[in-house]
Design a protein around this motif. Sequence first.
Motif, PDB file in Angstrom:
ATOM      1  N   TRP A   1       0.837  -1.201   0.000  1.00 26.93           N
ATOM      2  CA  TRP A   1       0.000   0.000   0.000  1.00 26.93           C
ATOM      3  C   TRP A   1       0.873   1.252   0.000  1.00 26.93           C
ATOM      4  O   TRP A   1       0.615   2.192  -0.761  1.00 26.93           O
ATOM      5  CB  TRP A   1      -0.950   0.007   1.206  1.00 26.93           C
ATOM      6  CG  TRP A   1      -1.815   1.221   1.192  1.00 26.93           C
ATOM      7  CD1 TRP A   1      -3.003   1.367   0.541  1.00 26.93           C
ATOM      8  CD2 TRP A   1      -1.535   2.481   1.809  1.00 26.93           C
ATOM      9  NE1 TRP A   1      -3.480   2.647   0.719  1.00 26.93           N
ATOM     10  CE2 TRP A   1      -2.592   3.340   1.490  1.00 26.93           C
ATOM     11  CE3 TRP A   1      -0.490   2.962   2.596  1.00 26.93           C
ATOM     12  CZ2 TRP A   1      -2.645   4.665   1.937  1.00 26.93           C
ATOM     13  CZ3 TRP A   1      -0.532   4.271   3.040  1.00 26.93           C
ATOM     14  CH2 TRP A   1      -1.601   5.118   2.714  1.00 26.93           C
ATOM     15  N   ALA A   2       1.893   1.288   0.848  1.00 27.29           N
ATOM     16  CA  ALA A   2       2.757   2.470   0.942  1.00 27.29           C
ATOM     17  C   ALA A   2       3.473   2.734  -0.381  1.00 27.29           C
ATOM     18  O   ALA A   2       3.598   3.885  -0.817  1.00 27.29           O
ATOM     19  CB  ALA A   2       3.761   2.306   2.078  1.00 27.29           C
ATOM     20  N   GLU A   3       3.930   1.679  -1.035  1.00 29.90           N
ATOM     21  CA  GLU A   3       4.593   1.835  -2.336  1.00 29.90           C
ATOM     22  C   GLU A   3       3.627   2.391  -3.373  1.00 29.90           C
ATOM     23  O   GLU A   3       3.977   3.288  -4.147  1.00 29.90           O
ATOM     24  CB  GLU A   3       5.153   0.501  -2.809  1.00 29.90           C
ATOM     25  CG  GLU A   3       6.366   0.041  -2.052  1.00 29.90           C
ATOM     26  CD  GLU A   3       6.859  -1.317  -2.515  1.00 29.90           C
ATOM     27  OE1 GLU A   3       6.703  -1.637  -3.719  1.00 29.90           O
ATOM     28  OE2 GLU A   3       7.401  -2.058  -1.684  1.00 29.90           O
ATOM     29  N   GLN A   4       2.405   1.869  -3.400  1.00 25.44           N
ATOM     30  CA  GLN A   4       1.413   2.351  -4.360  1.00 25.44           C
ATOM     31  C   GLN A   4       1.024   3.795  -4.050  1.00 25.44           C
ATOM     32  O   GLN A   4       0.917   4.622  -4.956  1.00 25.44           O
ATOM     33  CB  GLN A   4       0.177   1.457  -4.333  1.00 25.44           C
ATOM     34  CG  GLN A   4      -0.881   1.895  -5.321  1.00 25.44           C
ATOM     35  CD  GLN A   4      -2.104   0.990  -5.303  1.00 25.44           C
ATOM     36  OE1 GLN A   4      -2.142  -0.034  -4.639  1.00 25.44           O
ATOM     37  NE2 GLN A   4      -3.119   1.381  -6.038  1.00 25.44           N
ATOM     38  N   PHE A   5       0.823   4.105  -2.769  1.00 25.61           N
ATOM     39  CA  PHE A   5       0.494   5.469  -2.351  1.00 25.61           C
ATOM     40  C   PHE A   5       1.592   6.425  -2.808  1.00 25.61           C
ATOM     41  O   PHE A   5       1.320   7.472  -3.401  1.00 25.61           O
ATOM     42  CB  PHE A   5       0.329   5.502  -0.824  1.00 25.61           C
ATOM     43  CG  PHE A   5      -0.013   6.847  -0.268  1.00 25.61           C
ATOM     44  CD1 PHE A   5      -1.323   7.300  -0.255  1.00 25.61           C
ATOM     45  CD2 PHE A   5       0.975   7.658   0.278  1.00 25.61           C
ATOM     46  CE1 PHE A   5      -1.644   8.545   0.281  1.00 25.61           C
ATOM     47  CE2 PHE A   5       0.668   8.895   0.815  1.00 25.61           C
ATOM     48  CZ  PHE A   5      -0.647   9.338   0.809  1.00 25.61           C
ATOM     49  N   LEU A   6       2.839   6.061  -2.548  1.00 26.67           N
ATOM     50  CA  LEU A   6       3.964   6.893  -2.950  1.00 26.67           C
ATOM     51  C   LEU A   6       3.994   7.065  -4.461  1.00 26.67           C
ATOM     52  O   LEU A   6       4.155   8.185  -4.965  1.00 26.67           O
ATOM     53  CB  LEU A   6       5.282   6.270  -2.461  1.00 26.67           C
ATOM     54  CG  LEU A   6       6.557   6.951  -2.941  1.00 26.67           C
ATOM     55  CD1 LEU A   6       6.626   8.396  -2.461  1.00 26.67           C
ATOM     56  CD2 LEU A   6       7.766   6.162  -2.474  1.00 26.67           C
ATOM     57  N   ASP A   7       3.825   5.999  -5.188  1.00 22.56           N
ATOM     58  CA  ASP A   7       3.852   6.053  -6.649  1.00 22.56           C
ATOM     59  C   ASP A   7       2.768   6.994  -7.180  1.00 22.56           C
ATOM     60  O   ASP A   7       3.031   7.834  -8.044  1.00 22.56           O
ATOM     61  CB  ASP A   7       3.683   4.641  -7.217  1.00 22.56           C
ATOM     62  CG  ASP A   7       3.868   4.606  -8.709  1.00 22.56           C
ATOM     63  OD1 ASP A   7       4.891   5.110  -9.203  1.00 22.56           O
ATOM     64  OD2 ASP A   7       2.985   4.044  -9.397  1.00 22.56           O
ATOM     65  N   GLU A   8       1.562   6.865  -6.652  1.00 22.74           N
ATOM     66  CA  GLU A   8       0.453   7.689  -7.133  1.00 22.74           C
ATOM     67  C   GLU A   8       0.609   9.151  -6.725  1.00 22.74           C
ATOM     68  O   GLU A   8       0.411  10.054  -7.528  1.00 22.74           O
ATOM     69  CB  GLU A   8      -0.867   7.131  -6.616  1.00 22.74           C
ATOM     70  CG  GLU A   8      -1.237   5.807  -7.245  1.00 22.74           C
ATOM     71  CD  GLU A   8      -2.452   5.151  -6.619  1.00 22.74           C
ATOM     72  OE1 GLU A   8      -3.058   5.737  -5.699  1.00 22.74           O
ATOM     73  OE2 GLU A   8      -2.788   4.042  -7.052  1.00 22.74           O
ATOM     74  N   MET A   9       0.946   9.387  -5.463  1.00 25.53           N
ATOM     75  CA  MET A   9       1.017  10.761  -4.966  1.00 25.53           C
ATOM     76  C   MET A   9       2.242  11.514  -5.473  1.00 25.53           C
ATOM     77  O   MET A   9       2.208  12.734  -5.603  1.00 25.53           O
ATOM     78  CB  MET A   9       1.023  10.790  -3.436  1.00 25.53           C
ATOM     79  CG  MET A   9      -0.243  10.306  -2.782  1.00 25.53           C
ATOM     80  SD  MET A   9      -1.659  11.344  -3.193  1.00 25.53           S
ATOM     81  CE  MET A   9      -2.719  10.118  -3.902  1.00 25.53           C
TER      82      MET A   9
END
Length: 173
Positions: free
Chosen positions: A75-83
């Motif tokens: 989740w943190a990796e995806q959040f970082l990628d998107e944001m």
Amino acid sequence: MQASVHAAVRELTSEVGRDALTVPMIASRAGVTPSTVYRRWGDLQELLSDVAVERLRPETAPGDHGALPLDLMAWAEQFLDEMSSPAGRAYVRDALLGDPDGGNAGQCSAYAAEQIDAILTRATGRGEEAPDVETVMDHVVAPLMYRILFRPDGLDAAYARRLVTALLGARGR
């Protein structure tokens, strides 16, 4: 009306760019009068902020990878990628700029908290010990957002994983 105005903003942003947008242009595309847009949103920045908040809403539930550390890291990796993407950063800036009372920022925070709560609830259901939502917000989301907004150099998935590892490792002590 809101859906058509939001769609007009997204379409026109793709066609002419964000900096060229005007309320009359958006209103014309949406089939409403400019006064309708001004009454509902006040100004262009508030409208862009409203659209940004809607675009920052997660579209899917967080993935289940079988264990809390894996779920939080993914989740943190995806959040970082998107944001941290150019579009994500623009949406975050728009959400904050057109929001003098902090309501949009609170809504964006609530989106992240809901995703984290789903991960933590799932982990607890599997019998895993899990931190509370606010602890994850403070130790994972807050540093990610700070770095995205103010210190993006060198920001990568390994950083997101280190935040999760530090959070979960500290709980084991």
